[in-house]
Design a protein around this motif. Structure first.
Motif, short mmCIF file in Angstrom:
data_model
loop_
_atom_site.label_atom_id
_atom_site.label_comp_id
_atom_site.label_asym_id
_atom_site.label_seq_id
_atom_site.Cartn_x
_atom_site.Cartn_y
_atom_site.Cartn_z
N ALA A 73 5.28 -1.53 14.05
CA ALA A 73 5.75 -1.37 15.43
C ALA A 73 6.76 -2.83 15.47
CB ALA A 73 4.53 -0.90 15.69
N ARG A 74 5.82 -3.61 15.44
CA ARG A 74 6.14 -4.88 16.04
C ARG A 74 8.05 -5.39 14.88
NH1 ARG A 74 0.67 -7.66 16.21
NH2 ARG A 74 -0.73 -6.38 17.49
N GLY A 75 8.01 -4.25 13.83
CA GLY A 75 8.95 -4.50 13.54
C GLY A 75 8.81 -5.97 12.33
N LEU A 76 7.59 -5.96 11.23
CA LEU A 76 7.35 -6.56 10.24
C LEU A 76 7.06 -5.56 9.35
CD1 LEU A 76 5.14 -9.25 11.94
CD2 LEU A 76 7.19 -9.16 11.40
N SER A 77 7.49 -5.96 8.47
CA SER A 77 7.10 -5.31 6.62
C SER A 77 5.45 -6.25 5.85
CB SER A 77 8.40 -5.29 6.38
OG SER A 77 8.26 -6.70 5.32
N VAL A 78 4.90 -5.30 5.74
CA VAL A 78 4.03 -5.66 4.26
C VAL A 78 4.09 -4.63 2.67
CG1 VAL A 78 2.44 -7.07 5.05
CG2 VAL A 78 2.30 -3.92 5.02
N THR A 79 3.94 -4.41 1.85
CA THR A 79 3.66 -4.16 0.92
C THR A 79 2.56 -3.28 1.04
OG1 THR A 79 5.13 -5.78 -0.49
CG2 THR A 79 4.25 -3.79 -1.70
N TRP A 80 2.43 -1.89 1.09
CA TRP A 80 1.41 -1.28 0.99
C TRP A 80 1.06 -0.78 -0.97
CZ3 TRP A 80 0.21 4.15 -0.21
CH2 TRP A 80 -0.24 4.74 0.16
N CYS A 81 0.42 -0.96 -1.26
CA CYS A 81 -0.46 -0.59 -2.62
C CYS A 81 -1.51 0.93 -2.51
CB CYS A 81 -0.11 -1.86 -2.84
SG CYS A 81 0.54 -3.42 -3.47
N HIS A 82 -1.62 1.31 -3.24
CA HIS A 82 -2.64 2.33 -3.94
C HIS A 82 -2.97 2.12 -5.50
CE1 HIS A 82 -4.76 6.46 -4.91
NE2 HIS A 82 -5.76 5.51 -3.32
N GLY A 83 -4.32 1.96 -5.26
CA GLY A 83 -4.50 1.62 -7.12
C GLY A 83 -5.57 2.34 -7.58
N ILE A 84 -5.84 1.88 -9.17
CA ILE A 84 -6.47 2.47 -9.40
C ILE A 84 -7.20 1.61 -10.20
CG2 ILE A 84 -7.44 4.24 -11.39
CD1 ILE A 84 -5.20 6.31 -10.78
N ALA A 85 -8.77 1.60 -10.68
CA ALA A 85 -9.45 0.73 -11.61
C ALA A 85 -10.66 1.48 -12.04
CB ALA A 85 -9.92 0.14 -10.41
N PRO A 86 -10.53 1.70 -13.83
CA PRO A 86 -10.91 2.11 -14.89
C PRO A 86 -12.51 1.63 -14.63
CG PRO A 86 -9.98 0.40 -15.69
CD PRO A 86 -9.67 0.56 -14.38
N ASP A 87 -13.33 3.09 -15.15
CA ASP A 87 -15.12 2.49 -15.63
C ASP A 87 -15.77 1.30 -14.69
OD1 ASP A 87 -16.78 2.44 -18.34
OD2 ASP A 87 -15.97 1.08 -18.45
N PRO A 88 -15.79 2.67 -13.69
CA PRO A 88 -15.72 4.25 -13.80
C PRO A 88 -13.96 4.48 -12.82
CG PRO A 88 -17.93 3.05 -11.40
CD PRO A 88 -16.67 2.15 -12.57
N VAL A 89 -13.82 5.41 -12.66
CA VAL A 89 -12.04 5.42 -11.78
C VAL A 89 -13.05 5.66 -10.71
CG1 VAL A 89 -10.26 6.63 -11.30
CG2 VAL A 89 -11.72 7.01 -13.99
N ARG A 90 -11.78 4.45 -9.41
CA ARG A 90 -11.95 4.58 -8.71
C ARG A 90 -10.69 3.65 -8.07
NH1 ARG A 90 -14.20 0.11 -11.38
NH2 ARG A 90 -13.37 -1.38 -10.56
N LEU A 91 -10.50 4.29 -6.39
CA LEU A 91 -8.84 4.41 -5.68
C LEU A 91 -9.32 3.52 -4.74
CD1 LEU A 91 -8.44 8.22 -5.98
CD2 LEU A 91 -7.10 6.88 -6.98
N HIS A 92 -8.43 2.56 -4.63
CA HIS A 92 -8.30 1.87 -3.37
C HIS A 92 -6.92 1.43 -3.15
CE1 HIS A 92 -9.22 -1.71 -1.03
NE2 HIS A 92 -9.50 -2.33 -1.59
N ALA A 93 -6.40 1.56 -1.63
CA ALA A 93 -4.99 0.97 -0.53
C ALA A 93 -5.61 -0.44 0.03
CB ALA A 93 -5.02 2.16 -0.20
N TRP A 94 -4.42 -0.95 -0.14
CA TRP A 94 -4.52 -1.88 0.05
C TRP A 94 -3.50 -2.62 0.62
CZ3 TRP A 94 -4.67 -1.71 -4.73
CH2 TRP A 94 -3.09 -2.05 -5.40
#
Length: 183
Positions: free
Chosen positions: A132-153
């Motif tokens: 909305a401010r005309g600025l960009s970042v990179t959005w990531c969604h990833g997985i880590a194993p053992d135990p399997v877990r998800l994260h967005a950053w």
């Protein structure tokens, strides 16, 4: 994503996460109900200092509305489509300082949120507010194993993690949006 001891399949159209363990049935099993977030992140468990931002609250409300505006099975698809659209309108990369200020403002606003607010909602709201401010970042969604877990950053165009612990590097990005280095 194949980690050797487990293969994780994420369907970004439906939000379904399935796991397959080698040596067991060849059919993937549905993973336990996914939170689409990590347990290690503070996300709303402690109050952050500073004034709350109305624009951060609005961005967070937009994320909630997008997730709830249709079938639960397509909520992730709607959110990803919205993020892609918002990112396409961004004119210049956010600095580390700008991105950090927005992520922290979203986290402050999330403290007062009546709904579940974890890494998915926070990172998406930060992307929308920056766009909305005309600025960009990179959005990531990833997985880590053992135990399997998800994260967005979110991270800067140079790959700097924004307001994230170093342990975020343990996650293998599966979906990356807005990475200008690949364009």
């Amino acid at each position: 994503m194949d980690f050797g001891h487990v293969r994780v399949v994420i369907d970004y159209r439906t939000g379904r996460v399935r796991c397959q363990v080698p040596g067991r049935s060849q059919d993937p099993v549905v993973a336990p109900r996914s939170s689409w977030g990590s347990d290690e992140h503070i996300a709303g468990t402690e109050r952050l200092g500073g004034a709350s931002s109305l624009s951060a609250a609005v961005a967070l409300t937009c994320v909630f509305a997008i997730k709830r505006s249709g079938s639960e099975s397509t909520a992730m698809h709607r959110l990803i489509t919205t993020l892609r659209t918002a990112m396409s309108l961004s004119r210049r990369p956010a600095t580390f300082r700008q991105a950090t200020a927005v992520v922290l403002a979203v986290r402050r606003a999330a403290w007062w949120s009546p709904g579940r607010t974890a890494c998915l909602e926070e990172s998406a709201a930060a992307v929308l507010l920056l766009a909305a401010r005309g600025l960009s970042v990179t959005w990531c969604h990833g997985i880590a194993p053992d135990p399997v877990r998800l994260h967005a950053w979110v991270q800067t165009e140079h790959g700097e993690l924004v307001a994230e612990p170093g342990s975020t590097r343990a996650y293998t990005p599966v979906l990356v949006l807005g990475d200008r280095r690949e364009q």
